[in-house]
Every structure is written in C-alpha cells, then in structure tokens.
Design a protein around this motif. Structure first.
Motif, PDB file in Angstrom:
ATOM      1  N   PRO A  54      -5.615 -18.352  26.306  1.00 41.38           N
ATOM      2  CA  PRO A  54      -4.607 -17.293  26.192  1.00 41.38           C
ATOM      3  C   PRO A  54      -3.461 -17.486  27.187  1.00 41.38           C
ATOM      4  CG  PRO A  54      -6.824 -16.375  26.355  1.00 41.38           C
ATOM      5  CD  PRO A  54      -6.944 -17.848  26.624  1.00 41.38           C
ATOM      6  N   ILE A  55      -2.257 -17.286  26.689  1.00 36.42           N
ATOM      7  CA  ILE A  55      -1.101 -17.224  27.581  1.00 36.42           C
ATOM      8  C   ILE A  55      -1.031 -15.790  28.075  1.00 36.42           C
ATOM      9  CG2 ILE A  55       1.416 -17.342  27.683  1.00 36.42           C
ATOM     10  CD1 ILE A  55       1.041 -19.598  25.513  1.00 36.42           C
ATOM     11  N   VAL A  56      -0.959 -15.613  29.383  1.00 37.04           N
ATOM     12  CA  VAL A  56      -1.046 -14.288  29.972  1.00 37.04           C
ATOM     13  C   VAL A  56       0.337 -13.853  30.442  1.00 37.04           C
ATOM     14  CG1 VAL A  56      -2.180 -12.854  31.710  1.00 37.04           C
ATOM     15  CG2 VAL A  56      -3.408 -14.795  30.701  1.00 37.04           C
ATOM     16  N   ILE A  57       0.792 -12.722  29.932  1.00 31.40           N
ATOM     17  CA  ILE A  57       2.109 -12.193  30.299  1.00 31.40           C
ATOM     18  C   ILE A  57       1.908 -10.943  31.141  1.00 31.40           C
ATOM     19  CG2 ILE A  57       4.304 -11.261  29.444  1.00 31.40           C
ATOM     20  CD1 ILE A  57       3.854 -12.850  26.860  1.00 31.40           C
ATOM     21  N   LEU A  58       2.515 -10.928  32.315  1.00 33.01           N
ATOM     22  CA  LEU A  58       2.481  -9.741  33.162  1.00 33.01           C
ATOM     23  C   LEU A  58       3.746  -8.936  32.885  1.00 33.01           C
ATOM     24  CD1 LEU A  58       1.264  -8.036  35.419  1.00 33.01           C
ATOM     25  CD2 LEU A  58       2.403  -9.519  37.076  1.00 33.01           C
ATOM     26  N   GLY A  59       3.569  -7.740  32.320  1.00 36.48           N
ATOM     27  CA  GLY A  59       4.720  -6.903  31.975  1.00 36.48           C
ATOM     28  C   GLY A  59       4.877  -6.782  30.469  1.00 36.48           C
ATOM     29  N   ALA A  60       5.039  -5.550  29.986  1.00 35.98           N
ATOM     30  CA  ALA A  60       5.158  -5.318  28.541  1.00 35.98           C
ATOM     31  C   ALA A  60       6.418  -4.520  28.226  1.00 35.98           C
ATOM     32  CB  ALA A  60       3.914  -4.592  28.023  1.00 35.98           C
ATOM     33  N   GLY A  61       7.497  -4.835  28.944  1.00 31.88           N
ATOM     34  CA  GLY A  61       8.803  -4.297  28.592  1.00 31.88           C
ATOM     35  C   GLY A  61       9.423  -5.162  27.509  1.00 31.88           C
ATOM     36  N   ILE A  62      10.726  -5.050  27.328  1.00 29.71           N
ATOM     37  CA  ILE A  62      11.390  -5.778  26.247  1.00 29.71           C
ATOM     38  C   ILE A  62      11.262  -7.294  26.428  1.00 29.71           C
ATOM     39  CG2 ILE A  62      13.688  -5.642  27.358  1.00 29.71           C
ATOM     40  CD1 ILE A  62      12.964  -5.526  23.544  1.00 29.71           C
ATOM     41  N   ILE A  63      11.296  -7.798  27.662  1.00 34.05           N
ATOM     42  CA  ILE A  63      11.184  -9.250  27.888  1.00 34.05           C
ATOM     43  C   ILE A  63       9.766  -9.719  27.601  1.00 34.05           C
ATOM     44  CG2 ILE A  63      11.405 -11.128  29.584  1.00 34.05           C
ATOM     45  CD1 ILE A  63      14.107  -9.926  28.764  1.00 34.05           C
ATOM     46  N   GLY A  64       8.765  -9.035  28.153  1.00 34.53           N
ATOM     47  CA  GLY A  64       7.374  -9.425  27.913  1.00 34.53           C
ATOM     48  C   GLY A  64       7.001  -9.352  26.448  1.00 34.53           C
ATOM     49  N   CYS A  65       7.442  -8.290  25.779  1.00 37.75           N
ATOM     50  CA  CYS A  65       7.053  -8.090  24.374  1.00 37.75           C
ATOM     51  C   CYS A  65       7.754  -9.050  23.419  1.00 37.75           C
ATOM     52  CB  CYS A  65       7.298  -6.642  23.957  1.00 37.75           C
ATOM     53  SG  CYS A  65       6.071  -5.489  24.618  1.00 37.75           S
ATOM     54  N   THR A  66       9.036  -9.310  23.611  1.00 35.30           N
ATOM     55  CA  THR A  66       9.713 -10.274  22.729  1.00 35.30           C
ATOM     56  C   THR A  66       9.124 -11.669  22.925  1.00 35.30           C
ATOM     57  OG1 THR A  66      11.501 -10.476  24.365  1.00 35.30           O
ATOM     58  CG2 THR A  66      11.919  -9.061  22.473  1.00 35.30           C
ATOM     59  N   THR A  67       8.757 -11.986  24.176  1.00 32.91           N
ATOM     60  CA  THR A  67       8.164 -13.295  24.466  1.00 32.91           C
ATOM     61  C   THR A  67       6.787 -13.401  23.809  1.00 32.91           C
ATOM     62  OG1 THR A  67       9.370 -13.418  26.553  1.00 32.91           O
ATOM     63  CG2 THR A  67       7.453 -14.861  26.313  1.00 32.91           C
ATOM     64  N   ALA A  68       5.990 -12.343  23.913  1.00 32.95           N
ATOM     65  CA  ALA A  68       4.663 -12.344  23.277  1.00 32.95           C
ATOM     66  C   ALA A  68       4.790 -12.559  21.776  1.00 32.95           C
ATOM     67  CB  ALA A  68       3.957 -11.022  23.568  1.00 32.95           C
ATOM     68  N   ARG A  69       5.724 -11.840  21.165  1.00 36.18           N
ATOM     69  CA  ARG A  69       5.921 -11.963  19.720  1.00 36.18           C
ATOM     70  C   ARG A  69       6.277 -13.395  19.336  1.00 36.18           C
ATOM     71  NH1 ARG A  69      10.610 -11.992  16.806  1.00 36.18           N
ATOM     72  NH2 ARG A  69      10.573 -11.225  14.658  1.00 36.18           N
ATOM     73  N   LEU A  88       5.714 -16.215  20.982  1.00 34.54           N
ATOM     74  CA  LEU A  88       4.580 -17.135  21.207  1.00 34.54           C
ATOM     75  C   LEU A  88       3.520 -16.971  20.126  1.00 34.54           C
ATOM     76  CD1 LEU A  88       4.305 -16.788  25.083  1.00 34.54           C
ATOM     77  CD2 LEU A  88       4.918 -18.879  23.840  1.00 34.54           C
ATOM     78  N   LEU A  89       3.247 -15.729  19.743  1.00 31.80           N
ATOM     79  CA  LEU A  89       2.266 -15.480  18.677  1.00 31.80           C
ATOM     80  C   LEU A  89       2.731 -16.082  17.355  1.00 31.80           C
ATOM     81  CD1 LEU A  89       1.486 -11.799  19.668  1.00 31.80           C
ATOM     82  CD2 LEU A  89      -0.255 -13.601  19.514  1.00 31.80           C
ATOM     83  N   LEU A  90       4.016 -15.954  17.049  1.00 31.30           N
ATOM     84  CA  LEU A  90       4.563 -16.557  15.826  1.00 31.30           C
ATOM     85  C   LEU A  90       4.443 -18.079  15.870  1.00 31.30           C
ATOM     86  CD1 LEU A  90       7.754 -14.332  15.313  1.00 31.30           C
ATOM     87  CD2 LEU A  90       5.751 -14.429  13.795  1.00 31.30           C
ATOM     88  N   ASN A  91       4.466 -18.637  17.084  1.00 29.45           N
ATOM     89  CA  ASN A  91       4.338 -20.089  17.251  1.00 29.45           C
ATOM     90  C   ASN A  91       2.875 -20.544  17.307  1.00 29.45           C
ATOM     91  OD1 ASN A  91       7.079 -20.026  17.342  1.00 29.45           O
ATOM     92  ND2 ASN A  91       7.308 -20.796  19.417  1.00 29.45           N
ATOM     93  N   ALA A 139      13.114 -15.001  25.286  1.00 32.13           N
ATOM     94  CA  ALA A 139      11.802 -15.258  24.674  1.00 32.13           C
ATOM     95  C   ALA A 139      11.759 -16.653  24.056  1.00 32.13           C
ATOM     96  CB  ALA A 139      11.504 -14.202  23.612  1.00 32.13           C
ATOM     97  N   ASP A 140      12.848 -17.029  23.398  1.00 32.00           N
ATOM     98  CA  ASP A 140      12.962 -18.358  22.790  1.00 32.00           C
ATOM     99  C   ASP A 140      12.898 -19.446  23.871  1.00 32.00           C
ATOM    100  OD1 ASP A 140      13.676 -20.094  20.461  1.00 32.00           O
ATOM    101  OD2 ASP A 140      15.480 -20.449  21.633  1.00 32.00           O
ATOM    102  N   ALA A 141      13.618 -19.226  24.981  1.00 30.41           N
ATOM    103  CA  ALA A 141      13.614 -20.209  26.087  1.00 30.41           C
ATOM    104  C   ALA A 141      12.222 -20.329  26.707  1.00 30.41           C
ATOM    105  CB  ALA A 141      14.635 -19.801  27.149  1.00 30.41           C
ATOM    106  N   LEU A 142      11.544 -19.195  26.903  1.00 35.67           N
ATOM    107  CA  LEU A 142      10.197 -19.217  27.486  1.00 35.67           C
ATOM    108  C   LEU A 142       9.207 -19.907  26.558  1.00 35.67           C
ATOM    109  CD1 LEU A 142      10.104 -15.599  28.959  1.00 35.67           C
ATOM    110  CD2 LEU A 142       9.981 -17.699  30.309  1.00 35.67           C
ATOM    111  N   SER A 143       9.324 -19.673  25.260  1.00 36.10           N
ATOM    112  CA  SER A 143       8.385 -20.315  24.330  1.00 36.10           C
ATOM    113  C   SER A 143       8.595 -21.831  24.320  1.00 36.10           C
ATOM    114  CB  SER A 143       8.500 -19.725  22.922  1.00 36.10           C
ATOM    115  OG  SER A 143       9.747 -20.001  22.361  1.00 36.10           O
ATOM    116  N   LYS A 144       9.832 -22.274  24.517  1.00 41.57           N
ATOM    117  CA  LYS A 144      10.096 -23.726  24.614  1.00 41.57           C
ATOM    118  C   LYS A 144       9.476 -24.302  25.895  1.00 41.57           C
ATOM    119  CE  LYS A 144      14.225 -24.249  21.719  1.00 41.57           C
ATOM    120  NZ  LYS A 144      14.696 -22.964  21.236  1.00 41.57           N
ATOM    121  N   MET A 145       9.530 -23.523  26.999  1.00 36.06           N
ATOM    122  CA  MET A 145       8.885 -23.961  28.249  1.00 36.06           C
ATOM    123  C   MET A 145       7.374 -24.084  28.061  1.00 36.06           C
ATOM    124  SD  MET A 145      10.740 -21.706  31.228  1.00 36.06           S
ATOM    125  CE  MET A 145      12.499 -21.438  31.282  1.00 36.06           C
ATOM    126  N   VAL A 146       6.796 -23.130  27.328  1.00 36.18           N
ATOM    127  CA  VAL A 146       5.354 -23.163  27.061  1.00 36.18           C
ATOM    128  C   VAL A 146       5.012 -24.409  26.240  1.00 36.18           C
ATOM    129  CG1 VAL A 146       3.485 -22.022  25.791  1.00 36.18           C
ATOM    130  CG2 VAL A 146       4.990 -20.680  27.264  1.00 36.18           C
TER     131      VAL A 146
END
Length: 353
Positions: A18-33, A35-38, A336-343
């Motif tokens: 699991p990729i673990v995200i600390l924080g569930a505001g707009i940045i955490g949630c868009t990033t989670a979405r 990554l899940l789509l990927n 979120a797009d930039a973070l998913s590319k880093m992942v």
C-alpha cells in the motif's frame, strides 16, 4: 527523516504494497484517486476526512475557483493547466462532482506585470481582453473568460466516495511523526506527506516555513450565481459563484497565525461592501440577514510557496506535497499527476534492476 532500525525485505511485491498518504484534504484525496486509477493500493491516514467540518480542514471551506496564479514558474503553471483539464471533464460529464463552468470578469488595478496570471489565457475558454467601455473606468485592464468553480461541500464527499469505490482505505488517526506511519505500515515502501499545516508539527518534519492563514468569507444566498468576479491589485476581492448551492462566496481576507473560529463581523461587512462595489448587480449593499452565512477556514500556507519533492530514506521513498495555502484546488489534480509519476519512477527503480 525518522528511520526504523530493522530493515527487511517485505513479503509483498513492490506494486502491491500500500502507498500510504498522510492527509485527506484536496491534495491527499486527488493523489489517492490518481494512484488508484493507475492500479496502486492506497491507504489515507488523516485526522480529518471528506465530509468533516473542522476549520482546520481547509479543503471543506475553500473558494476553489480555478484562477491562473501570477508569479509562478512554468512547471507550476503546468500543474494548474493539468488540474483545469481534469476539472473541465468533470464539469462536462459528472454534475455530482460539484464542478461548474462559469463566465468570469477579472479587473486589474494596474497593467499586468511580466509574470502575471495572463498565461491562463492559453488554458481557459473564450478568453478576451475587455474594451475600455466594458469595465469600470478606475481599473487599468479587464479580461473575460470561462473558468471552473468547484463546490467543496460536494467535491470532497465525491472524492471520498470515488476513493472508496476504487478500493482505497481511510483511517482516521492523528499521527505525531512520519515514523508513526512507518511503524503502522512496515510493509509499505512509499509514503506521501500531504498533511498541510500538519507538517509544521510532525516531529520528524517540523517545517517552520509552514504557517496557518485564516480565511473568512461571506456566503450570500442568491439565484444570481453564474457569474464570477475578481479584482486584482492592492485590493483583492472576489465573488465566486456556487451554482449548485444557490449562492456566491464573497471575499477575501488573509490573517496569518490567526486561528479564531469566531466570525469577525467587521471583516464580513467589509467583504460585503467590497463585493457590492465589484458586482452591484449580484450583491446588494445590505443583503437581508437571513440570506447571509459565514465561512471560516485555516489555509495551510508556506513561506516561499508549496513543497513538492521526493526523497529516499533507506528502503523508503518519501514524497512531500504541502503548503498550498489558498491554491490547493487550482493545483490539486496537476500535483496528483506529478506525484503519481514520482511513484511510478520509484516502482521502476525497484523492479527494473
């Protein structure tokens, strides 16, 4: 960064940890979405979750208009452009997202400087320079364009539902350090710190550039809620429509290091009078009391702008994305797009030996 003493090879293959995200505001949630789509499994750990009403959960209270920022570099402009692309698709295809297209007027007190928000003309629709007789004479410049507004009261629950449906997990927990996260998820290799203002307090981050910035807005209930206005210059005033909530958000104000949850009526009155001057056909001089309510949120701001980077700490990869102040929504899907590319880069480095 904190580091556990025992290094071991997790039993799960890299892409299944699991990729673990600390924080569930707009940045955490868009990033989670994203990554899940990927195809990645995701867990979000946060004190506040979509639907919460705390003033410290800034994503619930944001003005959330897509507005090109001035004074940012080309990479940051692109984050905003990517966000616009995602939000536009939602506005066109999914009303439950709370995203709407609105006609906008932006008035500038002085001619736009070299690194102004004018670059946004390449992203928004129907951009045009207003003629002198189309805007009040005390402004230097006026622009008209279509842009996007997001209603946070709809969008955060929408994101929460999407994340859950895609298999993501939320854990409500306040943690004191990134090390706490490593102990909770010993199998995981990638951690994303999207904790906003929390990054000032985390024991192993202690980012002193972070500071809370109080915002207070007036929400005025009206059916004239399809036109947006910005005034840029010494005075920063906006009228942000909320078509789905039948009203407009009037602002703005920024109060550094003020955490008061109490409504300051002097600020509210000032915002109403500024909004009336900017858009008299929408906001009357004295709106009826029963048409007015108040919005307070603590923005997660950061001196020098937001942090977005990737670090290695032993076997772990730690990504940081916080300090967006009032710009979280305008940067969200691009970040979120930039973070998913880093992942994906971290995954590639791990599996392609």
């Amino acid at each position: 960064m904190g580091e556990s003493h025992i290094e071991h090879t997790p039993s799960l293959p890299f892409a299944q940890r699991p990729i673990v995200i600390l924080g569930a505001g707009i940045i955490g949630c868009t990033t989670a979405r994203q990554l899940l789509l990927n195809g990645f499994p995701v867990v979000l750990v946060a004190e506040y979750l979509p639907g919460d009403q705390s003033i410290f959960y800034a994503s619930a209270w944001a003005g959330a208009a897509w507005h090109a920022a001035g004074g940012i570099n080309p990479e940051q402009r692109y984050f905003q452009a990517v966000t616009h692309r995602h939000l536009l698709k939602m506005a066109q295809e999914d009303p439950t997202s709370g995203v709407c297209i609105v006609d906008t007027r932006e008035f500038l007190e002085q001619a736009p400087p070299e690194n102004s928000s004018l670059w946004g003309q390449h992203v928004v629709s129907k951009f045009r320079h207003l003629k002198k007789d189309e805007f009040p004479s005390h402004f230097n410049t006026g622009w008209a364009y279509d842009t996007l507004v997001t209603d946070p009261t709809l969008h955060m629950p929408y994101l929460g539902k999407q994340i859950t449906e895609l298999g993501g997990q939320f854990i409500r927990k306040k943690v004191n350090s990134l090390e706490d996260m490593y102990q909770m998820f010993p199998e995981s290799s990638i951690f994303i710190n999207a904790s906003g203002i929390g990054s000032k307090e985390l024991d192993d981050v202690k980012d002193d550039k972070c500071f809370p910035e109080r915002g207070q807005n007036v929400f005025y209930k009206t059916d004239k809620c399809h036109m947006m206005y910005f005034r840029n210059g010494k005075q920063y005033t906006y009228v942000i429509p909320r078509p789905m909530s039948q009203g407009v958000v009037l602002g703005g104000v920024k109060q550094q290091d003020n955490l008061s949850p109490e409504v300051d009526m002097a600020i509210a009155q000032d915002e109403i009078s500024r909004a009336h001057m900017l858009a008299p056909e929408i906001v009357p001089e004295n709106p009826p009391e029963d048409s007015i309510s108040h919005i307070i949120g603590i923005r997660p701001s950061r001196q020098g702008g937001f942090r977005l980077d990737c670090e290695k700490a032993g076997q772990r990869t730690i990504l940081s994305a916080y300090g967006f102040g009032g710009g979280g929504y305008a940067f969200s899907y691009g970040v979120a797009d930039a973070l998913s590319k880093m992942v994906e880069r971290a995954e590639r480095e791990n599996v392609i030996l």
